[in-house]
Enzyme design. Structure first.
Site, PDB file in Angstrom:
ATOM      1  N   TRP A  21      40.672 -48.167 -57.663  1.00  0.00           N
ATOM      2  CA  TRP A  21      41.580 -47.420 -58.528  1.00  0.00           C
ATOM      3  C   TRP A  21      41.850 -48.202 -59.807  1.00  0.00           C
ATOM      4  CZ3 TRP A  21      47.366 -47.977 -58.815  1.00  0.00           C
ATOM      5  CH2 TRP A  21      47.944 -46.963 -59.581  1.00  0.00           C
ATOM      6  N   ASP A  49      37.224 -48.744 -50.695  1.00  0.00           N
ATOM      7  CA  ASP A  49      38.079 -47.562 -50.827  1.00  0.00           C
ATOM      8  C   ASP A  49      37.993 -46.990 -52.236  1.00  0.00           C
ATOM      9  OD1 ASP A  49      40.492 -45.908 -49.710  1.00  0.00           O
ATOM     10  OD2 ASP A  49      41.122 -46.585 -51.697  1.00  0.00           O
ATOM     11  N   TYR A  54      39.453 -41.027 -59.074  1.00  0.00           N
ATOM     12  CA  TYR A  54      39.452 -42.297 -59.800  1.00  0.00           C
ATOM     13  C   TYR A  54      38.444 -42.220 -60.945  1.00  0.00           C
ATOM     14  CZ  TYR A  54      41.992 -44.219 -55.769  1.00  0.00           C
ATOM     15  OH  TYR A  54      42.908 -44.464 -54.768  1.00  0.00           O
ATOM     16  N   GLN A 172      47.227 -44.103 -45.372  1.00  0.00           N
ATOM     17  CA  GLN A 172      47.159 -45.021 -46.506  1.00  0.00           C
ATOM     18  C   GLN A 172      48.467 -44.945 -47.308  1.00  0.00           C
ATOM     19  OE1 GLN A 172      44.458 -45.641 -50.461  1.00  0.00           O
ATOM     20  NE2 GLN A 172      43.343 -45.470 -48.541  1.00  0.00           N
ATOM     21  N   PRO A 202      49.470 -53.723 -51.876  1.00  0.00           N
ATOM     22  CA  PRO A 202      50.147 -54.753 -51.088  1.00  0.00           C
ATOM     23  C   PRO A 202      50.720 -55.872 -51.957  1.00  0.00           C
ATOM     24  CG  PRO A 202      47.778 -55.035 -50.939  1.00  0.00           C
ATOM     25  CD  PRO A 202      48.006 -53.731 -51.640  1.00  0.00           C
ATOM     26  N   ALA A 204      52.114 -55.074 -54.956  1.00  0.00           N
ATOM     27  CA  ALA A 204      53.004 -54.375 -55.894  1.00  0.00           C
ATOM     28  C   ALA A 204      52.434 -54.412 -57.311  1.00  0.00           C
ATOM     29  CB  ALA A 204      54.407 -54.974 -55.858  1.00  0.00           C
ATOM     30  N   ARG A 223      46.868 -57.158 -65.415  1.00  0.00           N
ATOM     31  CA  ARG A 223      46.920 -55.698 -65.399  1.00  0.00           C
ATOM     32  C   ARG A 223      48.012 -55.170 -66.330  1.00  0.00           C
ATOM     33  NH1 ARG A 223      46.584 -52.347 -59.867  1.00  0.00           N
ATOM     34  NH2 ARG A 223      44.461 -53.097 -60.137  1.00  0.00           N
TER      35      ARG A 223
END
Length: 315
Positions: A21, A49, A54, A172, A202, A204, A223
């Protein structure tokens, strides 16, 4: 790398999995994405995943290209359906599941996906129609197992109560030291019914990596500094959250691990969690995250971190 069984399936997934993602086909260059995937395999990560939404198919297309040549039984591939792909293509109707699954398989350049997940619950489609369509996809050999993301306990139970359909093996949810909502009802219900958690965010959105410092601007390679990858960071990138994570760092130091490894190990302390999904912008990040697999941390340190997180004011 250590592995856990995914619910009542015969799939064994790596405790750390690679997510796509905001990264694959969107936030990072093609070469870095492929290098990250190669690194994942080198580290023993076997679960990848993704989702049709996406990058509106870009992540799946890049994976289809990058996975070409690898034995299909050497990795476990999961994708999703529900989120709009166009103004008219969205939801979990039979027509959409059939259309979007075929499109995903084409982009991924594979005959089947190991795990097909409902990205959210569709209140506009009868649950029976959704579950029957997913069951038919399994019977047709296009899907091995099915899962869901962010369903309520009531919605999960309703799926379990339907006779004659495939049963979900995975959930999920968002789950981390800073987001513990699944613990109240979702995890207990799933644990009783052979459904494992595959956790998203996981860390955050990277805040629990400890890379963000109180009062400082986000690192240029983070990010939070990327216009393409900083969606949904506003909730976590608050001064009070950054300060709380900064207070947790000595606990990770005492455990002899990085803050990111500490946070991932906290998620994996839950037996019902099969895997924690991590997204990376460069290959070297994966090695550090993967090292969280199998870590044994003093529960007292986790309790202290939980107490710090509980003090964060609500946004």
């Amino acid at each position: 790398m250590q592995y856990r069984q995914l619910g009542d399936s015969d799939l064994t997934v790596s405790e750390i999995s690679l997510g796509t993602w905001l990264t694959f086909g969107v936030g990072i260059e093609r070469e870095k994405a492929i290098a990250s995937l190669d690194q994942a395999f080198d580290l023993g990560i076997n679960f990848i995943d993704t989702a049709n939404a996406y990058g509106y198919g870009a992540a799946e297309s890049l994976l289809g290209e990058a996975l070409k040549g690898r034995p299909r039984d050497s990795y476990i591939l999961g994708t999703k359906v529900f989120v709009p792909m166009s103004e008219t293509d969205y939801g979990l109707s039979r027509a959409q599941i059939e259309k979007q699954l075929d499109a995903s398989l084409k982009r991924l350049d594979t005959d089947y996906v190991d795990l097909y997940q409902c990205h959210r619950y569709d209140v506009d489609t009868p649950l029976e129609e959704t579950m029957e369509a997913l069951s038919d996809a399994v019977k047709a050999g296009k899907v091995r197992y099915i899962g869901f993301s962010e369903w309520s306990p009531k919605q999960i139970q309703a799926s379990l109560d339907l006779p004659g359909v495939e049963k979900f093996v995975s959930s999920q949810p968002q789950y981390s030291l800073l987001w513990r909502r699944p613990e109240k009802a979702v995890i207990p219900l799933c644990a009783e019914n052979g459904i494992s958690q595959i956790v998203w965010s996981p860390l955050a959105q990277g805040v629990l990596s400890g890379k963000y410092l109180p009062g400082d601007a986000p690192p240029q390679d983070s990010r939070a500094s990327s216009d393409k990858m900083n969606r949904q960071m506003g909730h976590w990138n608050r001064p009070e959250v950054i300060e709380a994570v900064h207070r947790m760092k000595p606990l990770a130091d005492e455990a002899g691990v990085s803050m990111a490894q500490f946070a991932l190990a906290w998620v994996l302390r839950e037996p019902n969690v099969a895997s924690a999904i991590v997204g990376v912008s460069r290959p070297e990040q994966l090695a550090a995250n993967a090292a969280a697999s199998g870590l044994k941390i003093d529960p007292a340190l986790f309790e202290k971190a939980e107490a710090i997180a509980a003090e964060i004011p609500r946004a």
